[in-house]
Design a protein around this motif. Structure first.
Motif, PDB file in Angstrom:
ATOM      1  N   LEU A   1     -38.719 110.636 -26.335  1.00  0.00           N
ATOM      2  CA  LEU A   1     -37.570 110.361 -27.188  1.00  0.00           C
ATOM      3  C   LEU A   1     -36.994 109.026 -26.749  1.00  0.00           C
ATOM      4  O   LEU A   1     -36.942 108.734 -25.544  1.00  0.00           O
ATOM      5  N   THR A   2     -36.571 108.204 -27.686  1.00  0.00           N
ATOM      6  CA  THR A   2     -35.980 106.912 -27.336  1.00  0.00           C
ATOM      7  C   THR A   2     -34.691 106.683 -28.114  1.00  0.00           C
ATOM      8  O   THR A   2     -34.559 107.138 -29.255  1.00  0.00           O
ATOM      9  N   SER A   3     -33.764 106.002 -27.486  1.00  0.00           N
ATOM     10  CA  SER A   3     -32.543 105.580 -28.164  1.00  0.00           C
ATOM     11  C   SER A   3     -32.069 104.285 -27.523  1.00  0.00           C
ATOM     12  O   SER A   3     -32.225 104.086 -26.310  1.00  0.00           O
TER      13      SER A   3
ATOM     14  N   MET B   1     -53.276 109.869 -30.775  1.00  0.00           N
ATOM     15  CA  MET B   1     -52.098 109.262 -30.161  1.00  0.00           C
ATOM     16  C   MET B   1     -51.189 108.657 -31.220  1.00  0.00           C
ATOM     17  O   MET B   1     -51.639 108.260 -32.292  1.00  0.00           O
ATOM     18  N   SER B   2     -49.917 108.544 -30.871  1.00  0.00           N
ATOM     19  CA  SER B   2     -48.924 107.981 -31.786  1.00  0.00           C
ATOM     20  C   SER B   2     -48.839 106.465 -31.677  1.00  0.00           C
ATOM     21  O   SER B   2     -48.108 105.826 -32.431  1.00  0.00           O
ATOM     22  N   VAL B   3     -49.562 105.896 -30.718  1.00  0.00           N
ATOM     23  CA  VAL B   3     -49.558 104.444 -30.506  1.00  0.00           C
ATOM     24  C   VAL B   3     -51.005 103.973 -30.412  1.00  0.00           C
ATOM     25  O   VAL B   3     -51.920 104.778 -30.191  1.00  0.00           O
TER      26      VAL B   3
ATOM     27  N   GLU C   1     -41.781 103.793 -36.146  1.00  0.00           N
ATOM     28  CA  GLU C   1     -40.746 104.314 -37.033  1.00  0.00           C
ATOM     29  C   GLU C   1     -40.699 105.837 -37.014  1.00  0.00           C
ATOM     30  O   GLU C   1     -39.628 106.440 -37.112  1.00  0.00           O
ATOM     31  N   GLU C   2     -41.869 106.468 -36.892  1.00  0.00           N
ATOM     32  CA  GLU C   2     -41.924 107.930 -36.896  1.00  0.00           C
ATOM     33  C   GLU C   2     -41.659 108.518 -35.512  1.00  0.00           C
ATOM     34  O   GLU C   2     -41.663 109.745 -35.336  1.00  0.00           O
ATOM     35  N   GLY C   3     -41.419 107.670 -34.540  1.00  0.00           N
ATOM     36  CA  GLY C   3     -41.142 108.135 -33.186  1.00  0.00           C
ATOM     37  C   GLY C   3     -42.418 108.409 -32.409  1.00  0.00           C
ATOM     38  O   GLY C   3     -43.540 108.254 -32.907  1.00  0.00           O
ATOM     39  N   PHE C   4     -42.250 108.833 -31.179  1.00  0.00           N
ATOM     40  CA  PHE C   4     -43.370 109.171 -30.312  1.00  0.00           C
ATOM     41  C   PHE C   4     -43.605 110.680 -30.330  1.00  0.00           C
ATOM     42  O   PHE C   4     -42.739 111.454 -30.722  1.00  0.00           O
TER      43      PHE C   4
END
Length: 273
Positions: free
Chosen positions: A20-22, A91-93, A13-16
């Motif tokens: 960037l993703t869309s 890391m974000s993941v 939810e907070e992004g990477f």
């Protein structure tokens, strides 16, 4: 498997941190977003790529992937400074289940992937380009494997190149560290389309629009079978492909495609039984 379908059911939810993703109209665009480092791949960025690619693979709403980059360089390859000193960055993941090998990651995607190459590609960046189904590059893009200048060799890149071009051409790229123009890359099959910079996105959009006309299930079956064929002896290949066709015939997409053909109408992909 680096990540499970359950782990990647949703993007963060907070992004990477470095991507960037869309998502729009069944297309997931993944943009490398470390322009100040020429999008060099560090361990956290590799983990994010593995997470996003796994999400794309298992999400039924995603039919196509665009791999893009911010800044003036598509990808400078691996971050050699981080490799030399190690990486302790958070890391974000979640931590992946094993090492992230980009060649395997791209091959295991099994969905059409379009690389949007807006700038130079170096070293490990070839794994992203070589693993994509289509590569649309601007006329000014360049491609180079400089590893031998640093006492290294692009082992994993060589394996990807051998799927694309004759062995001598692949070896020459690895051994002489030459810089290719976009036209050179087109001529040897590394690039599929070359476009003026102001037409890059239009060329990609036309390609995506064309691919969206066709069955996503059929394309996924085909790309998966292409990878699996490599591990089968020739005597087993036709039996395997016959079985794949039989399985594909039972899918909702195949039933819808045949019905649409008989009824002389446009198929509606993605419906369920």
């Amino acid at each position: 498997m680096l990540y499970t379908p359950e782990q990647t059911a949703q993007l963060p939810e907070e992004g990477f941190q470095y991507l960037l993703t869309s998502a729009k109209d069944h297309v997931l665009t993944i943009t490398l977003n470390r322009p100040e480092k020429k999008n060099a791949l560090n361990p956290p960025m590799l983990s994010e790529l593995a997470f996003a690619m796994t999400y794309a693979k298992y999400s039924s709403d995603i039919w196509l992937i665009v791999l893009a980059a911010s800044g003036d360089t598509f990808c400078a390859g691996m971050d050699l400074k981080r490799l030399a000193v190690g990486d302790t960055e958070s890391m974000s993941v979640p931590e992946p289940a094993g090492p992230v090998r980009l060649g395997e990651l791209m091959a295991d995607l099994h969905k059409p992937c379009v690389a949007r190459v807006q700038g130079a590609v170096y070293a490990g960046g070839f794994l992203l380009v070589g693993g994509s189904t289509y590569v649309v590059a601007v006329e000014s893009a360049t491609f180079s494997l400089p590893e031998v200048k640093r006492g290294l060799f692009p082992f994993q890149v060589l394996a990807v190149l051998l799927d694309i071009m004759p062995a001598r051409k692949a070896l020459d790229l690895c051994l002489r560290a030459r810089t290719l123009t976009a036209t050179d890359a087109l001529n040897i099959g590394l690039v599929t389309n070359v476009a003026p910079v102001n037409e890059l996105d239009d060329v990609i959009m036309r390609l995506l629009d064309e691919l969206r006309e066709f069955s996503p299930t059929a394309m996924q079956f085909g790309l998966r079978a292409y990878q699996q064929l490599k591990s089968l002896p020739p005597i087993k290949q036709q039996e395997f492909l016959y079985d794949q066709f039989s399985q594909l015939q039972q899918t909702p997409d195949a039933k819808e495609g045949i019905a649409a053909f008989l009824e002389k109408r446009k198929p509606n992909w993605g419906i369920s039984d």
